[in-house]
Design a protein around this motif. Sequence first.
Motif, mmCIF file in Angstrom:
data_model
loop_
_atom_site.group_PDB
_atom_site.id
_atom_site.type_symbol
_atom_site.label_atom_id
_atom_site.label_comp_id
_atom_site.label_asym_id
_atom_site.label_seq_id
_atom_site.Cartn_x
_atom_site.Cartn_y
_atom_site.Cartn_z
ATOM 1 N N UNK A 22 37.667 35.649 38.036
ATOM 2 C CA UNK A 22 38.270 36.249 39.090
ATOM 3 C C UNK A 22 36.848 36.914 39.793
ATOM 4 N N UNK A 23 36.095 37.639 39.403
ATOM 5 C CA UNK A 23 34.771 37.891 39.805
ATOM 6 C C UNK A 23 33.920 36.758 40.238
ATOM 7 N N UNK A 24 33.842 35.606 39.663
ATOM 8 C CA UNK A 24 33.074 34.583 40.061
ATOM 9 C C UNK A 24 33.551 34.056 41.345
ATOM 10 N N UNK A 25 35.023 33.984 41.318
ATOM 11 C CA UNK A 25 35.559 33.180 42.627
ATOM 12 C C UNK A 25 35.452 34.149 43.837
ATOM 13 N N UNK A 26 35.552 35.549 43.466
ATOM 14 C CA UNK A 26 35.373 36.414 44.936
ATOM 15 C C UNK A 26 33.851 36.396 45.227
ATOM 16 N N UNK A 27 32.973 36.456 44.179
ATOM 17 C CA UNK A 27 31.676 36.586 44.459
ATOM 18 C C UNK A 27 30.837 35.439 45.114
ATOM 19 N N UNK A 28 31.579 34.246 44.991
ATOM 20 C CA UNK A 28 31.208 32.864 45.499
ATOM 21 C C UNK A 28 31.506 32.755 47.256
ATOM 22 N N UNK A 29 32.605 33.787 47.339
ATOM 23 C CA UNK A 29 33.071 33.818 48.841
ATOM 24 C C UNK A 29 32.965 35.120 49.428
ATOM 25 N N UNK A 33 38.657 37.050 52.527
ATOM 26 C CA UNK A 33 39.787 38.009 51.956
ATOM 27 C C UNK A 33 40.690 36.735 51.199
ATOM 28 N N UNK A 34 41.175 36.979 49.990
ATOM 29 C CA UNK A 34 42.057 36.263 49.243
ATOM 30 C C UNK A 34 43.340 36.855 48.776
ATOM 31 N N UNK A 35 44.482 36.530 49.413
ATOM 32 C CA UNK A 35 45.697 37.020 48.908
ATOM 33 C C UNK A 35 45.982 37.002 47.210
ATOM 34 N N UNK A 36 46.699 37.704 46.801
ATOM 35 C CA UNK A 36 47.084 37.694 45.214
ATOM 36 C C UNK A 36 47.401 36.300 44.769
ATOM 37 N N UNK A 75 32.270 47.063 44.675
ATOM 38 C CA UNK A 75 32.052 45.651 45.007
ATOM 39 C C UNK A 75 33.328 44.686 45.464
ATOM 40 N N UNK A 76 34.478 45.143 44.892
ATOM 41 C CA UNK A 76 35.718 44.522 45.021
ATOM 42 C C UNK A 76 36.429 45.506 45.982
ATOM 43 N N UNK A 77 36.880 45.164 47.263
ATOM 44 C CA UNK A 77 37.394 46.015 47.982
ATOM 45 C C UNK A 77 39.137 45.444 48.375
ATOM 46 N N UNK A 78 40.027 46.380 48.391
ATOM 47 C CA UNK A 78 41.395 45.986 48.930
ATOM 48 C C UNK A 78 41.327 45.849 50.292
ATOM 49 N N UNK A 79 42.029 44.791 50.766
ATOM 50 C CA UNK A 79 42.472 44.844 52.359
ATOM 51 C C UNK A 79 44.046 44.975 52.363
ATOM 52 N N UNK A 80 44.312 46.059 52.969
ATOM 53 C CA UNK A 80 45.782 46.533 52.816
ATOM 54 C C UNK A 80 46.611 45.196 53.749
ATOM 55 N N UNK A 81 47.730 45.048 52.713
ATOM 56 C CA UNK A 81 48.424 43.744 53.349
ATOM 57 C C UNK A 81 47.961 42.491 53.045
ATOM 58 N N UNK A 82 46.741 42.372 52.783
ATOM 59 C CA UNK A 82 46.250 41.112 52.740
ATOM 60 C C UNK A 82 45.711 40.481 51.266
ATOM 61 N N UNK A 83 44.741 41.468 50.583
ATOM 62 C CA UNK A 83 44.529 41.086 49.440
ATOM 63 C C UNK A 83 43.208 41.624 49.078
ATOM 64 N N UNK A 84 42.190 40.863 48.599
ATOM 65 C CA UNK A 84 40.893 41.376 48.027
ATOM 66 C C UNK A 84 39.894 40.624 48.609
#
Length: 90
Positions: A22-29, A33-36, A75-84
């Motif tokens: 999860x961390x790797x994928x998010x950090x690569x981008x 914003x990615x949905x659940x 480092x990981x932020x929630x985006x209301x209604x969209x994802x992380x």
Amino acid sequence: RERFKAILHGRDLDLTVVEFQLLSFLAEHPGQIFSRSRLMDRIYPDRRVVSDRTIDSHVKKLRRKIEAAAPGEEWIRSVYGAGYKFEEPS
């Protein structure tokens, strides 16, 4: 990457395989914003049946581990209604 090891400010985050993925994928981008459901597809490619809230649980645990290594840094932020999204703290 091969060792599933993440270090922040010289401290090993001691992540599970799923947390590392999860961390790797998010950090690569960063900033994207990615949905659940998109994160679940990435982390569980075998299409196992899990709740979309499973991602929330993994993010919560990951945030705790990051907080222990870097107090006050989000480092990981929630985006209301969209994802992380992954974003370096300012």
